[in-house]
Design an enzyme around this catalytic site. Structure first.
Site, PDB file in Angstrom:
ATOM      1  N   ARG A  32       0.839  -1.205   0.000  1.00  0.00           N
ATOM      2  CA  ARG A  32       0.000   0.000   0.000  1.00  0.00           C
ATOM      3  C   ARG A  32       0.879   1.261   0.000  1.00  0.00           C
ATOM      4  O   ARG A  32       0.624   2.207  -0.740  1.00  0.00           O
ATOM      5  CB  ARG A  32      -0.916   0.030   1.230  1.00  0.00           C
ATOM      6  CG  ARG A  32      -1.837  -1.169   1.370  1.00  0.00           C
ATOM      7  CD  ARG A  32      -3.089  -1.078   0.515  1.00  0.00           C
ATOM      8  NE  ARG A  32      -3.992  -2.151   0.822  1.00  0.00           N
ATOM      9  CZ  ARG A  32      -3.998  -3.362   0.225  1.00  0.00           C
ATOM     10  NH1 ARG A  32      -3.146  -3.622  -0.756  1.00  0.00           N
ATOM     11  NH2 ARG A  32      -4.859  -4.292   0.592  1.00  0.00           N
ATOM     12  N   GLU A 176     -14.715 -14.953   8.557  1.00  0.00           N
ATOM     13  CA  GLU A 176     -14.572 -14.440   7.187  1.00  0.00           C
ATOM     14  C   GLU A 176     -14.158 -15.551   6.232  1.00  0.00           C
ATOM     15  O   GLU A 176     -12.965 -15.846   6.099  1.00  0.00           O
ATOM     16  CB  GLU A 176     -13.538 -13.298   7.159  1.00  0.00           C
ATOM     17  CG  GLU A 176     -13.331 -12.732   5.756  1.00  0.00           C
ATOM     18  CD  GLU A 176     -12.327 -11.573   5.703  1.00  0.00           C
ATOM     19  OE1 GLU A 176     -11.720 -11.254   6.737  1.00  0.00           O
ATOM     20  OE2 GLU A 176     -12.159 -11.012   4.617  1.00  0.00           O
ATOM     21  N   LYS A 218     -18.380 -12.058   7.937  1.00  0.00           N
ATOM     22  CA  LYS A 218     -17.755 -11.152   6.962  1.00  0.00           C
ATOM     23  C   LYS A 218     -17.582 -11.917   5.660  1.00  0.00           C
ATOM     24  O   LYS A 218     -16.566 -12.586   5.450  1.00  0.00           O
ATOM     25  CB  LYS A 218     -16.407 -10.651   7.498  1.00  0.00           C
ATOM     26  CG  LYS A 218     -15.639  -9.781   6.510  1.00  0.00           C
ATOM     27  CD  LYS A 218     -14.534  -8.997   7.187  1.00  0.00           C
ATOM     28  CE  LYS A 218     -13.704  -8.241   6.168  1.00  0.00           C
ATOM     29  NZ  LYS A 218     -12.806  -7.260   6.792  1.00  0.00           N
ATOM     30  N   GLY A 261     -12.844  -6.601  -1.045  1.00  0.00           N
ATOM     31  CA  GLY A 261     -12.225  -7.620  -1.884  1.00  0.00           C
ATOM     32  C   GLY A 261     -11.636  -7.185  -3.213  1.00  0.00           C
ATOM     33  O   GLY A 261     -11.349  -8.033  -4.048  1.00  0.00           O
ATOM     34  N   GLY A 262     -11.467  -5.879  -3.428  1.00  0.00           N
ATOM     35  CA  GLY A 262     -10.918  -5.423  -4.701  1.00  0.00           C
ATOM     36  C   GLY A 262     -11.940  -4.735  -5.584  1.00  0.00           C
ATOM     37  O   GLY A 262     -11.620  -4.277  -6.683  1.00  0.00           O
TER      38      GLY A 262
HETATM   39  P1  13P Z   1     -10.894  -5.488   1.788  1.00  0.00           P
HETATM   40  O1  13P Z   1     -12.172  -4.746   2.077  1.00  0.00           O
HETATM   41  O2  13P Z   1      -9.803  -4.649   1.242  1.00  0.00           O
HETATM   42  O3  13P Z   1     -11.152  -6.776   1.054  1.00  0.00           O
HETATM   43  O4  13P Z   1     -10.290  -5.911   3.208  1.00  0.00           O
HETATM   44  C1  13P Z   1     -11.125  -6.405   4.152  1.00  0.00           C
HETATM   45  C2  13P Z   1     -10.423  -7.423   4.953  1.00  0.00           C
HETATM   46  O5  13P Z   1     -10.257  -7.269   6.138  1.00  0.00           O
HETATM   47  C3  13P Z   1      -9.983  -8.632   4.279  1.00  0.00           C
HETATM   48  O6  13P Z   1      -9.673  -9.600   5.238  1.00  0.00           O
END
Ligand code: 13P
Length: 338
Positions: A32, A176, A218, A261-262
């Protein structure tokens, strides 16, 4: 604030609020910061995150922040613990506790998330450091012959072991199971893989005695693969995502906070908004975005103290737009007025 798991989970999905995922590992933070030409030092990681945590919009639209191990132990430039800055905004500190996705034995191209060894002790320490929720991310890829049921089961089993340990330690587990959007697969393929991931997850959570009222899901949204020739529009993504969740997520789950997620910032907001506009949902639908909340402020900041105000304005705008999307109240006009 109440220490009951159910109350913490409800607070994480309070109206107009969602979660800021700021738990990038040092390796991901390097990517980043490289993208804005800033060196990945401890001070720069701190300055960047402190810029977000001190933005007044935190109190309005950020219910919780997922931290990386370094940050939960770190102090701001003036010596205030980062955790105290977060709590002062009425926001709940959380912590990423998995140690990453690694090759799954006997399953080419598939991964299983590690981090269970010693987890009980780590969770107890994070609780004393102020965390009241945690995150564990499983990564499921789509390919010609994957995901396998083996990969789904191995990841769901680990997620449930993590979740049970979290609840024992007084932390709400964010579970998640991310089915990646990368690849040429269709929306139907993504829907099918997400269905299996959720089925495996809720079977394991039940078997391992996890109290669903004290959890947050998530998930990924159900999308066309990034390289798929036909890209589903906002309404289709919203309808199919809600269809998938309604079929597989028990109503006892208080809230679902999507990963981005991109997706582009606007897509992530528009999709969430369209789902909430559908109404009639048994759980709260909100965000736990990393990139979709941070891309704009990261770029505006550029590693320079004189840009902090502009970066905070960019963060404020995205948090407000996503806050509105949790009520189905976001619009293009609102987006462009910012
Ligand atoms: P993103 O929203 O960038 O996908 O990141 C969320 C996250 O915590 C992924 O584990």
């Amino acid at each position: 604030m109440s220490e009951r798991l159910e109350d913490i989970a409800q607070a994480m999905v309070a109206p107009n609020k969602g979660i800021l995922a700021a738990d990038e590992s040092t390796g991901t933070m390097k990517k980043r910061l490289d993208s804005i030409g800033v060196e990945c030092t401890g001070d720069n990681r701190r300055d960047y995150r402190e810029m977000m945590f001190r933005t007044p919009v935190m109190a309005e639209h950020i219910s919780g922040v997922i931290l990386f191990d370094e940050t939960i132990r770190q102090s701001a430039a003036d010596g205030t613990p980062m955790v105290d800055i977060i709590k002062a905004a009425g926001t709940i500190p959380g912590i990423k506790v998995d140690t990453g996705a690694h090759a799954l034995a006997g399953a080419a191209g598939e991964k299983v998330t590690e981090g269970l060894d010693g987890l009980r002790d780590r969770l107890n320490e994070y609780y004393t450091l102020g965390a009241r929720f945690a995150k564990w991310r499983a990564v499921i890829a789509i390919g010609d012959t994957i995901p396998s049921q083996y990969c789904q089961n191995a990841n769901a089993h680990a997620l449930a072991r993590y979740a049970a340990l979290c609840q024992e330690a007084g932390l709400v587990p964010i579970v998640e199971p991310e089915v990646l959007m990368d690849g040429p697969h269709s929306l139907d393929d993504h829907f099918a893989a997400t269905t299996l991931a959720l089925q495996a997850l809720y079977a394991q959570l039940a078997e391992q005695r996890v109290v669903l009222e004290g959890t947050i899901l998530k998930p990924n949204m159900t999308l066309s693969g990034t390289e798929c020739a036909t890209q589903a529009g906002v309404e289709e993504v919203a309808a199919r995502t809600v269809e998938c969740l309604k079929a597989n997520v028990p109503e006892a789950v208080p809230g679902i906070c999507f990963l981005s997620g991109g997706q582009s910032d606007i897509d992530a907001t528009a999709h969430l908004n369209a789902m909430n506009a559908l109404g009639g949902l048994p759980w709260r639908l909100s965000y736990s975005y990393g990139r979709a909340l941070q891309a704009a402020p990261l770029k505006a900041w550029g590693g320079r103290a004189e840009n902090v105000a502009a970066a905070q304005a960019a963060f404020t705008h995205r948090a407000r737009m996503n806050g509105a999307a949790t009520a189905g109240a976001w619009s293009d006009e609102m987006e462009n007025a910012g």
